[in-house]
Design an enzyme around this catalytic site. Structure first.
Site, PDB file in Angstrom:
ATOM      1  N   ASP A  33       0.587  -1.396  -0.234  1.00 62.01           N
ATOM      2  CA  ASP A  33      -0.250   0.283   0.054  1.00 62.01           C
ATOM      3  C   ASP A  33       0.983   1.303  -0.412  1.00 62.01           C
ATOM      4  O   ASP A  33       1.961   1.658  -0.156  1.00 62.01           O
ATOM      5  CB  ASP A  33      -0.786  -0.427   1.431  1.00 62.01           C
ATOM      6  CG  ASP A  33      -1.722   0.838   1.096  1.00 62.01           C
ATOM      7  OD1 ASP A  33      -2.308   1.270  -0.139  1.00 62.01           O
ATOM      8  OD2 ASP A  33      -3.159   1.218   2.028  1.00 62.01           O
ATOM      9  N   HIS A  34       0.560   2.610   0.279  1.00 61.85           N
ATOM     10  CA  HIS A  34       0.604   3.668   0.017  1.00 61.85           C
ATOM     11  C   HIS A  34       1.904   3.700   0.829  1.00 61.85           C
ATOM     12  O   HIS A  34       2.529   3.086   1.688  1.00 61.85           O
ATOM     13  CB  HIS A  34       0.245   4.754   1.193  1.00 61.85           C
ATOM     14  CG  HIS A  34      -1.242   4.807   0.237  1.00 61.85           C
ATOM     15  ND1 HIS A  34      -2.001   6.267   0.015  1.00 61.85           N
ATOM     16  CD2 HIS A  34      -2.693   3.987   0.380  1.00 61.85           C
ATOM     17  CE1 HIS A  34      -2.987   5.847  -0.282  1.00 61.85           C
ATOM     18  NE2 HIS A  34      -3.630   4.783   0.139  1.00 61.85           N
ATOM     19  N   ASP A  39       3.006   6.238  -3.054  1.00 66.41           N
ATOM     20  CA  ASP A  39       2.092   7.545  -3.249  1.00 66.41           C
ATOM     21  C   ASP A  39       3.038   8.919  -2.936  1.00 66.41           C
ATOM     22  O   ASP A  39       3.111   9.004  -1.676  1.00 66.41           O
ATOM     23  CB  ASP A  39       1.122   7.288  -2.056  1.00 66.41           C
ATOM     24  CG  ASP A  39       0.479   8.434  -1.667  1.00 66.41           C
ATOM     25  OD1 ASP A  39       0.016   9.624  -2.235  1.00 66.41           O
ATOM     26  OD2 ASP A  39      -0.422   8.629  -0.706  1.00 66.41           O
ATOM     27  N   GLU A  80      -4.434   7.761   7.645  1.00 67.53           N
ATOM     28  CA  GLU A  80      -3.759   6.757   7.473  1.00 67.53           C
ATOM     29  C   GLU A  80      -2.627   6.087   8.122  1.00 67.53           C
ATOM     30  O   GLU A  80      -2.069   6.247   7.810  1.00 67.53           O
ATOM     31  CB  GLU A  80      -4.783   6.152   6.588  1.00 67.53           C
ATOM     32  CG  GLU A  80      -4.425   4.549   6.928  1.00 67.53           C
ATOM     33  CD  GLU A  80      -5.696   3.541   5.838  1.00 67.53           C
ATOM     34  OE1 GLU A  80      -5.920   2.695   5.468  1.00 67.53           O
ATOM     35  OE2 GLU A  80      -4.453   3.891   4.289  1.00 67.53           O
ATOM     36  N   HIS A 102      -9.535   8.409   4.019  1.00 68.63           N
ATOM     37  CA  HIS A 102      -9.275   7.886   4.978  1.00 68.63           C
ATOM     38  C   HIS A 102     -10.076   7.946   6.076  1.00 68.63           C
ATOM     39  O   HIS A 102     -10.629   9.228   6.773  1.00 68.63           O
ATOM     40  CB  HIS A 102      -7.757   7.848   5.064  1.00 68.63           C
ATOM     41  CG  HIS A 102      -7.842   6.976   3.505  1.00 68.63           C
ATOM     42  ND1 HIS A 102      -5.896   8.025   3.303  1.00 68.63           N
ATOM     43  CD2 HIS A 102      -7.408   6.409   3.031  1.00 68.63           C
ATOM     44  CE1 HIS A 102      -5.075   6.770   2.642  1.00 68.63           C
ATOM     45  NE2 HIS A 102      -6.009   6.492   2.402  1.00 68.63           N
ATOM     46  N   HIS A 114      -9.728   4.991  -3.995  1.00 69.98           N
ATOM     47  CA  HIS A 114      -8.251   4.499  -1.567  1.00 69.98           C
ATOM     48  C   HIS A 114      -9.746   5.947  -1.257  1.00 69.98           C
ATOM     49  O   HIS A 114     -11.160   6.307  -1.718  1.00 69.98           O
ATOM     50  CB  HIS A 114      -7.812   5.439  -1.596  1.00 69.98           C
ATOM     51  CG  HIS A 114      -6.615   5.261  -2.131  1.00 69.98           C
ATOM     52  ND1 HIS A 114      -5.144   5.456  -2.157  1.00 69.98           N
ATOM     53  CD2 HIS A 114      -6.549   3.887  -3.325  1.00 69.98           C
ATOM     54  CE1 HIS A 114      -4.640   4.704  -3.271  1.00 69.98           C
ATOM     55  NE2 HIS A 114      -5.117   3.695  -3.521  1.00 69.98           N
ATOM     56  N   GLY A 148     -12.593   4.749   0.897  1.00 70.81           N
ATOM     57  CA  GLY A 148     -13.667   3.852   0.447  1.00 70.81           C
ATOM     58  C   GLY A 148     -14.739   4.242   2.279  1.00 70.81           C
ATOM     59  O   GLY A 148     -16.591   4.222   1.596  1.00 70.81           O
ATOM     60  N   SER A 149     -14.972   3.926   3.145  1.00 72.77           N
ATOM     61  CA  SER A 149     -15.417   4.024   3.830  1.00 72.77           C
ATOM     62  C   SER A 149     -16.482   4.464   3.996  1.00 72.77           C
ATOM     63  O   SER A 149     -15.493   6.469   4.110  1.00 72.77           O
ATOM     64  CB  SER A 149     -14.488   4.164   5.737  1.00 72.77           C
ATOM     65  OG  SER A 149     -13.795   2.985   5.685  1.00 72.77           O
ATOM     66  N   ASN A 175     -10.043   0.119  -1.559  1.00 73.70           N
ATOM     67  CA  ASN A 175      -9.304  -0.115  -0.737  1.00 73.70           C
ATOM     68  C   ASN A 175     -10.244   0.221   0.713  1.00 73.70           C
ATOM     69  O   ASN A 175     -10.879   0.501   0.448  1.00 73.70           O
ATOM     70  CB  ASN A 175      -7.854   0.747  -0.036  1.00 73.70           C
ATOM     71  CG  ASN A 175      -6.522   0.819  -1.239  1.00 73.70           C
ATOM     72  OD1 ASN A 175      -6.566  -0.011  -2.399  1.00 73.70           O
ATOM     73  ND2 ASN A 175      -5.695   2.231  -0.522  1.00 73.70           N
ATOM     74  N   ASP A 208     -10.222  -0.432   4.746  1.00 73.44           N
ATOM     75  CA  ASP A 208      -9.039  -1.171   6.024  1.00 73.44           C
ATOM     76  C   ASP A 208     -10.210  -0.488   7.037  1.00 73.44           C
ATOM     77  O   ASP A 208      -9.880  -1.555   8.281  1.00 73.44           O
ATOM     78  CB  ASP A 208      -7.472   0.142   5.803  1.00 73.44           C
ATOM     79  CG  ASP A 208      -6.760  -0.744   7.097  1.00 73.44           C
ATOM     80  OD1 ASP A 208      -7.141  -1.697   7.752  1.00 73.44           O
ATOM     81  OD2 ASP A 208      -5.623   0.654   7.481  1.00 73.44           O
TER      82      ASP A 208
END
Length: 413
Positions: free
Chosen positions: A121-122, A156, A194, A238, A277, A279-280, A299, A301
């Site tokens: 990831d990032h 990133d 994040e 995030h 990214h 998505g929450s 993504n 998390d």
């Protein structure tokens, strides 16, 4: 200025059943490209879940098998450090932990019968030594097995000026392309916080990438290869927020695709692989719009972290009276409680809860039922070994590769 027919567009035809063209287990190179082309062409995306242990990785694999879907398992810099052990302060701990997760997934993935993408990831500019270490592991693996250890990596550098961001990505992509490692990059900034990266106070305008920015990435990377994707910001944040509290504009992704199509001069309405990214807190409609416009990976998390904890929390609540000592419970003062405090009992409940939440993501992204699990269980260390080996020999060879990588990292210190 319209650059007609100067770039190669990806395929647009509807493809065969995914299980006919992509094998189970960890997929890399051409098989990974086939997988993501299939997702983009057929209008679904694959959840990429941050994992910090073999337990969380297993929960994802279980969910994928149950829902007949491919899965992406990814590790962050902080996740790699945790996997190595929080007491270890050696600067290569993040590499060692990330490689350890990759090794675990490679050892067990094929038993679940679905395609698995191993991703990091990032990686911000300050974390490039971690990226370099993983690429060294990929190169060692490639020399032994003919494929990289990881399927893909993300750079990133969105906090850097666009020109620097793209130029660094170009240099790394040149190193990755001979091994057919997928590169994910980000242009525009994802808000929120994040894994130690805090963008909560960023200029709101930077949360929305322009079509010109996206195409500048495509133009630079497509000269090297086709195995790359772009995380273009469209208001993503995030963390966890109630639906409606984040101003997402996924329709912007369609404008990026239309602009690129015009510049390239091709027939494909979605010439770019896009990533979502943060998505929450997104509504189902926003996610569907993003996928419709070429997002092939989202993504996950924050929501899966909560689900894992909730499984443990609910278990403790339901068995509270059995978890107050090794001996003694409502069934009698001499009754043992081992079967309740055994880590396998409560970790399993955490896994089941996380598995259920990952299933929700499969549903939202439309990947349920896209892959019929195959029953050809067996070890997968290097999916395409250069010479035929037994399971034991394969494991020993893999251990030797990891040992060489570890030794190299230590010698650099």
């Amino acid at each position: 200025l319209i650059h007609k027919k100067t770039h190669t567009c990806h395929h647009t035809t509807t493809m065969s059943a995914l299980s006919d063209i992509v094998p189970p287990g960890v997929v890399t190179g051409d098989n990974l490209l086939k997988l993501l082309e299939h997702a983009r062409t057929n209008g679904y995306a694959i959840p990429a879940v941050n994992c910090t242990s073999s337990s969380t990785a297993n929960a994802c694999l279980e969910a994928a098998r149950k829902n007949k879907s491919p899965i992406m398992i990814q590790v962050s810099n902080g996740g790699g450090a945790f996997l190595c052990g929080k007491s270890i302060k050696d600067p290569t701990n993040t590499v060692a932990g990330s490689v350890a997760l990759a090794m675990h997934v490679r050892t067990v993935a094929k038993y679940y019968g679905v395609p698995v993408v191993l991703h990091s990831d990032h990686c911000a500019k300050k974390l490039l030594p971690w990226f370099d270490g993983m690429l060294e592991a990929d190169e060692e693996w490639f020399a032994k097995f003919g494929e990289p250890l990881f399927s893909s990596h993300m750079l990133d550098l969105s906090e850097e000026p666009d020109e620097e961001n793209i130029s660094i990505c170009v240099e790394y992509f040149k190193r990755m392309a001979p091994m057919k490692i997928w590169l994910e990059m980000e242009i525009g900034i994802t808000g929120g916080e994040e894994d130690g990266v805090n963008n909560e106070d960023v200029d709101p305008e930077k949360l929305y990438t322009t079509p010109e920015q996206v195409f500048s990435v495509y133009e630079a990377l497509s000269k090297i290869g086709s195995m790359f994707s772009i995380a273009a910001a469209f208001g993503n944040v995030h963390g966890v927020y109630k639906p409606g509290n984040v101003t997402l504009q996924p329709e912007r992704l369609g404008k990026h695709q239309a602009y690129a199509k015009e510049q390239i001069g091709c027939d494909n309405d979605k010439p770019i692989f896009l990533v979502m990214h943060g998505g929450s807190g997104s509504t189902d409609e926003e996610i569907a719009t993003a996928v419709k416009n070429g997002v092939v990976k989202m993504n996950i998390d924050t929501d899966t972290q909560w689900a894992y904890w909730e499984g443990l929390k609910d278990f403790e609540k339901s068995k509270h009276a059995y978890l107050q000592g090794q001996i003694g419970n409502p069934d009698g003062p001499d009754k043992p409680n081992k079967k309740f405090y055994d880590p396998r009992a409560w970790i399993r409940k955490a896994e089941e809860s996380m598995c259920a939440r990952v299933a929700v993501s499969f549903e939202k992204l439309g990947s349920v039922g896209t892959y019929e699990p195959k029953e050809e269980a067996g070890y997968q260390i290097g999916g395409t070994p250069k010479t035929k080996t037994s399971t034991t020999v394969g494991l020993l060879a893999a251990g030797a590769v990891v040992g060489v990588v570890a030794s190299t990292l230590l010698m650099r210190k």
